[in-house]
Design a protein around this motif. Sequence first.
Motif, PDB file in Angstrom:
ATOM      1  N   TYR A 118       1.092  -1.089   0.381  1.00 38.86           N
ATOM      2  CA  TYR A 118       0.041   0.281  -0.135  1.00 38.86           C
ATOM      3  C   TYR A 118       0.946   1.172  -0.178  1.00 38.86           C
ATOM      4  O   TYR A 118       1.850   0.785   0.352  1.00 38.86           O
ATOM      5  CB  TYR A 118      -1.044   0.056   1.207  1.00 38.86           C
ATOM      6  N   ASP A 119       0.283   2.170  -0.699  1.00 40.74           N
ATOM      7  CA  ASP A 119       1.207   3.165  -0.877  1.00 40.74           C
ATOM      8  C   ASP A 119       1.628   4.202   0.754  1.00 40.74           C
ATOM      9  O   ASP A 119       0.887   3.570   1.806  1.00 40.74           O
ATOM     10  CB  ASP A 119       0.431   4.699  -1.399  1.00 40.74           C
ATOM     11  N   ILE A 120       1.692   4.887   1.191  1.00 40.05           N
ATOM     12  CA  ILE A 120       2.535   5.546   2.014  1.00 40.05           C
ATOM     13  C   ILE A 120       2.599   7.302   1.933  1.00 40.05           C
ATOM     14  O   ILE A 120       2.742   7.646   1.329  1.00 40.05           O
ATOM     15  CB  ILE A 120       4.755   4.818   2.215  1.00 40.05           C
ATOM     16  N   THR A 121       2.272   8.030   2.993  1.00 35.82           N
ATOM     17  CA  THR A 121       2.448   9.065   3.286  1.00 35.82           C
ATOM     18  C   THR A 121       3.325   9.978   4.120  1.00 35.82           C
ATOM     19  O   THR A 121       3.453   8.634   4.888  1.00 35.82           O
ATOM     20  CB  THR A 121       0.925   9.963   3.210  1.00 35.82           C
ATOM     21  N   VAL A 122       3.692  11.354   3.978  1.00 36.00           N
ATOM     22  CA  VAL A 122       4.691  11.177   5.373  1.00 36.00           C
ATOM     23  C   VAL A 122       4.100  12.920   5.464  1.00 36.00           C
ATOM     24  O   VAL A 122       3.061  13.625   4.684  1.00 36.00           O
ATOM     25  CB  VAL A 122       6.173  11.620   4.392  1.00 36.00           C
ATOM     26  N   GLY A 123       3.285  12.980   6.851  1.00 31.76           N
ATOM     27  CA  GLY A 123       2.650  13.838   7.584  1.00 31.76           C
ATOM     28  C   GLY A 123       4.214  15.177   7.742  1.00 31.76           C
ATOM     29  O   GLY A 123       4.805  14.439   8.342  1.00 31.76           O
ATOM     30  N   GLY A 124       3.836  16.403   7.476  1.00 30.32           N
ATOM     31  CA  GLY A 124       4.727  17.503   8.277  1.00 30.32           C
ATOM     32  C   GLY A 124       5.896  17.593   6.967  1.00 30.32           C
ATOM     33  O   GLY A 124       6.089  16.963   6.513  1.00 30.32           O
ATOM     34  N   ALA A 125       5.800  19.208   7.131  1.00 30.62           N
ATOM     35  CA  ALA A 125       6.669  20.027   6.444  1.00 30.62           C
ATOM     36  C   ALA A 125       8.629  19.436   6.403  1.00 30.62           C
ATOM     37  O   ALA A 125       9.095  19.067   5.816  1.00 30.62           O
ATOM     38  CB  ALA A 125       6.532  21.215   5.868  1.00 30.62           C
ATOM     39  N   GLU A 126       8.292  19.601   7.906  1.00 31.07           N
ATOM     40  CA  GLU A 126      10.593  19.093   7.751  1.00 31.07           C
ATOM     41  C   GLU A 126      10.664  17.849   7.473  1.00 31.07           C
ATOM     42  O   GLU A 126      11.660  17.419   6.468  1.00 31.07           O
ATOM     43  CB  GLU A 126      10.233  19.295   9.441  1.00 31.07           C
ATOM     44  N   LEU A 127       9.763  16.616   8.157  1.00 31.59           N
ATOM     45  CA  LEU A 127       9.880  15.471   7.921  1.00 31.59           C
ATOM     46  C   LEU A 127       9.686  15.588   6.147  1.00 31.59           C
ATOM     47  O   LEU A 127      10.156  14.101   5.352  1.00 31.59           O
ATOM     48  CB  LEU A 127       9.049  14.169   8.611  1.00 31.59           C
ATOM     49  N   ALA A 128       8.664  15.692   5.753  1.00 30.78           N
ATOM     50  CA  ALA A 128       8.343  16.223   4.165  1.00 30.78           C
ATOM     51  C   ALA A 128      10.294  16.199   3.445  1.00 30.78           C
ATOM     52  O   ALA A 128      10.477  15.836   2.422  1.00 30.78           O
ATOM     53  CB  ALA A 128       7.470  16.359   3.112  1.00 30.78           C
ATOM     54  N   GLY A 129      10.342  17.219   3.523  1.00 30.34           N
ATOM     55  CA  GLY A 129      11.928  17.721   3.265  1.00 30.34           C
ATOM     56  C   GLY A 129      12.403  16.881   3.413  1.00 30.34           C
ATOM     57  O   GLY A 129      13.559  17.012   2.281  1.00 30.34           O
ATOM     58  N   GLN A 130      13.128  15.952   4.632  1.00 29.90           N
ATOM     59  CA  GLN A 130      14.067  15.466   4.135  1.00 29.90           C
ATOM     60  C   GLN A 130      14.047  14.086   3.761  1.00 29.90           C
ATOM     61  O   GLN A 130      15.244  13.653   2.868  1.00 29.90           O
ATOM     62  CB  GLN A 130      14.303  14.448   6.051  1.00 29.90           C
ATOM     63  N   ALA A 131      12.033  13.499   3.340  1.00 28.47           N
ATOM     64  CA  ALA A 131      12.218  12.602   2.246  1.00 28.47           C
ATOM     65  C   ALA A 131      12.848  13.543   0.951  1.00 28.47           C
ATOM     66  O   ALA A 131      13.156  12.289   0.507  1.00 28.47           O
ATOM     67  CB  ALA A 131      10.975  11.776   3.172  1.00 28.47           C
ATOM     68  N   MET A 132      12.069  14.399   0.889  1.00 30.41           N
ATOM     69  CA  MET A 132      12.629  15.058   0.150  1.00 30.41           C
ATOM     70  C   MET A 132      13.784  14.815  -1.283  1.00 30.41           C
ATOM     71  O   MET A 132      14.668  14.552  -2.163  1.00 30.41           O
ATOM     72  CB  MET A 132      11.696  15.465  -0.925  1.00 30.41           C
ATOM     73  N   ALA A 133      14.796  15.454   0.144  1.00 31.95           N
ATOM     74  CA  ALA A 133      16.110  15.383  -0.204  1.00 31.95           C
ATOM     75  C   ALA A 133      17.110  14.633  -0.183  1.00 31.95           C
ATOM     76  O   ALA A 133      17.847  13.894  -0.998  1.00 31.95           O
ATOM     77  CB  ALA A 133      16.847  15.910   0.930  1.00 31.95           C
TER      78      ALA A 133
END
Length: 185
Positions: A118-133
């Motif tokens: 199943y798909d996964i979501t990342v919640g929160g801008a800081e954590l999303a930034g780490q995942a994007m980086a």
Amino acid sequence: MARLIYSAIASLDGYIEDETGSFDWAAPDAEVLAFVNELERPIGTYLYGRRMYETMRFWETADVDTLDPGSRDFTGIWRQADKIVYSRTLRKPSTAQTQIVREFDAAAVRQLKETSAYDITVGGAELAGQAMAAGLVDECHLFLNPVIVGNGKSALPDEVQVKLELLDERRFHGGVVFLRYAVMN
């Protein structure tokens, strides 16, 4: 392979909360919430930072008998999913199907994507930034609200550059606009 999706409800000027920490202006109406629920239904795991987890754990104990139908639906979706919370301060989870992890580990998230049905979501801008980086985010789902708050916490991370491709858009009667982007790695 599962997709990792960053989803955020933001003001038109790009904030997920105003300078006082308030986000009451972001509460979705019934039409938007029904759409959000359809996006959330295939999610198997939520990745949260501590602050986002503390906000979202409301759904664990919410009295479904007092909720509107859309919120009741969301409660069921949220409770069924696994949660991984990245926190150095939380000692144990206060919700079911939740594990606490001390540090964000890109390799572990990559492994989760490769093995999850199943798909996964990342919640929160800081954590999303780490995942994007780390090149882990596959899609961004942004709900832009017809309000300008002037300052606050940004929906998108600073110092991370990614190219995006618009995949979908939708306008809601209340003025909210949904934008779905693919992250071009």
